[in-house]
Design a protein around this motif. Structure first.
Motif: not given
Length: 374
Positions: A135-156
């Motif tokens: 499913i497609t969702i919207a971002f849960p934080v305001p617009e800007g530049i964000w670090l996507a810490e521990a986002a979906a990846s094999p080693t997260s």
């Protein structure tokens, strides 16, 4: 120092495993048993397209598993999380552009039985003809530049976290044991960057962090089914002010059930800032509360993930929210500006981020430690 400790804590909970329950089968045909908590799913991030699934394995001593399709080796995996004779494998296979030639993935396990004898066991996993589109969702934080810490990846660390059951549960359909749930396999920890850094001054105060006290937004409309609003913030970044357990680990939270039955989860909010109540109907982009540092949080950030709930389970108590499985999702569009090393926030003083690319992505997730703009 900051977000990484969340993973360490969740791994420590593996010590809660007890001996197998009374439903343990007798006269097993094999001395290695395998079960999957959910069916494999297809996940796309900025690094590629993946087939993702988790295997819970019961055997005395496990060395490796080799995964084949039509006799072609896809992956040799040794990075198990092990507690006694239970082992967890988080599998991320690169998805071929044209799909696999065979509809079965053959898993060749190499292990030792209780007597120390080296053995092999083949476990075949049949692939779906077609995988559901996330499913497609919207971002849960305001617009800007964000670090996507521990986002979906094999080693997260989110991928490899688990909330164990008090004791393993035997699944007679799969003839194997399930040892817990991972509700946050595709979670993202959001930390805002300004001028390449997540904070001003030295970051020793919550208010130094650019994301602290920003509004948290509903990523999809739905019905509020649970909130917790009274857990204190940890007041000093890098430190916890209280013992973390199953009654406070995600801090102040909001759970929203969507029309398709999935559940959005928003964690670590500032106490007494949640604006919605159980039973409220919310719309995409509606403010839910303010970004904080409550629960198992070593610095201000928003932890957000989706849950799958095919059995229609209810969240009646705080701990109930920990025992769902995760659901992949995607964003309509964002721009990747580069990435930072995993654990970037754990090693102050921080070097400011400098953009290295400006690539627009559609219908995917960020990868681990991507820096994104939307």
């Amino acid at each position: 120092m900051f977000l990484k400790s969340k993973f360490i804590l969740l791994l420590a909970t593996l010590a809660l495993f007890y001996s197998c329950n009374e439903n343990e089968p007798h006269n097993d045909p094999y001395d290695l048993l395998v079960a999957l908590p959910t069916a494999p799913v297809k996940v796309a991030n900025t690094s590629g397209t993946w087939l993702v699934y988790e295997m819970h394995i019961k055997v005395s001593s496990l060395q490796k598993v080799e995964i084949f399709n039509n006799n072609n080796l896809q992956l040799s995996y040794t990075d198990f999380i092990t507690r006694d004779d239970f082992h967890l494998a988080s599998i991320w296979l690169q998805f071929p552009p044209q799909g696999w030639t065979d509809d079965v993935l053959a898993h060749q396990f190499y292990y030792k039985d209780s007597t120390g004898t080296a053995k092999q066991h083949t476990f075949n996993l049949k692939l779906a003809e077609q995988f559901p589109d996330p499913i497609t969702i919207a971002f849960p934080v305001p617009e800007g530049i964000w670090l996507a810490e521990a986002a979906a990846s094999p080693t997260s660390y989110h991928t490899r976290a688990i909330f164990p059951y008090p004791e393993p549960v035997f699944d007679p359909t799969q003839q194997g044991y399930l040892i817990g749930n991972n509700p946050q396999r595709y979670a993202i920890d959001y930390a805002k960057l300004v001028d390449g850094l997540p904070y001003q001054n030295d970051g020793s105060q919550l208010e130094d962090w650019y994301c602290y006290n920003l509004p948290i937004l509903a990523s999809q409309g739905g019905k509020v089914i649970f909130t917790e609003n009274n857990i204190p913030d940890n007041l000093t970044p890098g430190e916890l002010d209280y013992t973390i357990n199953a009654s406070n680990i995600t801090g102040n939270v909001v759970y929203i059930e969507h029309d398709d039955g999935s559940i959005g989860t928003y964690c670590h909010l500032i106490p007494n800032t949640i604006l919605v109540e159980v039973g409220d109907l919310v719309t995409t982009g509606q403010e839910l509360g303010r970004l904080g540092n409550s629960g198992n949080s070593f610095a201000p950030h928003l932890h957000m993930h989706l849950l799958t709930n095919p059995e229609g389970k209810q969240i009646l108590e705080y701990v109930d929210g920990l025992f769902f499985e995760s659901l992949p999702y995607k964003f309509a569009q964002f721009t990747k500006l580069g990435h930072l090393p995993p654990g970037y926030l754990d090693q102050p003083p921080l070097t400011p981020f400098t953009p290295t690319t400006n690539q627009v992505y559609t219908d995917v997730l960020p990868s681990e430690s991507d820096v994104i703009e939307f």
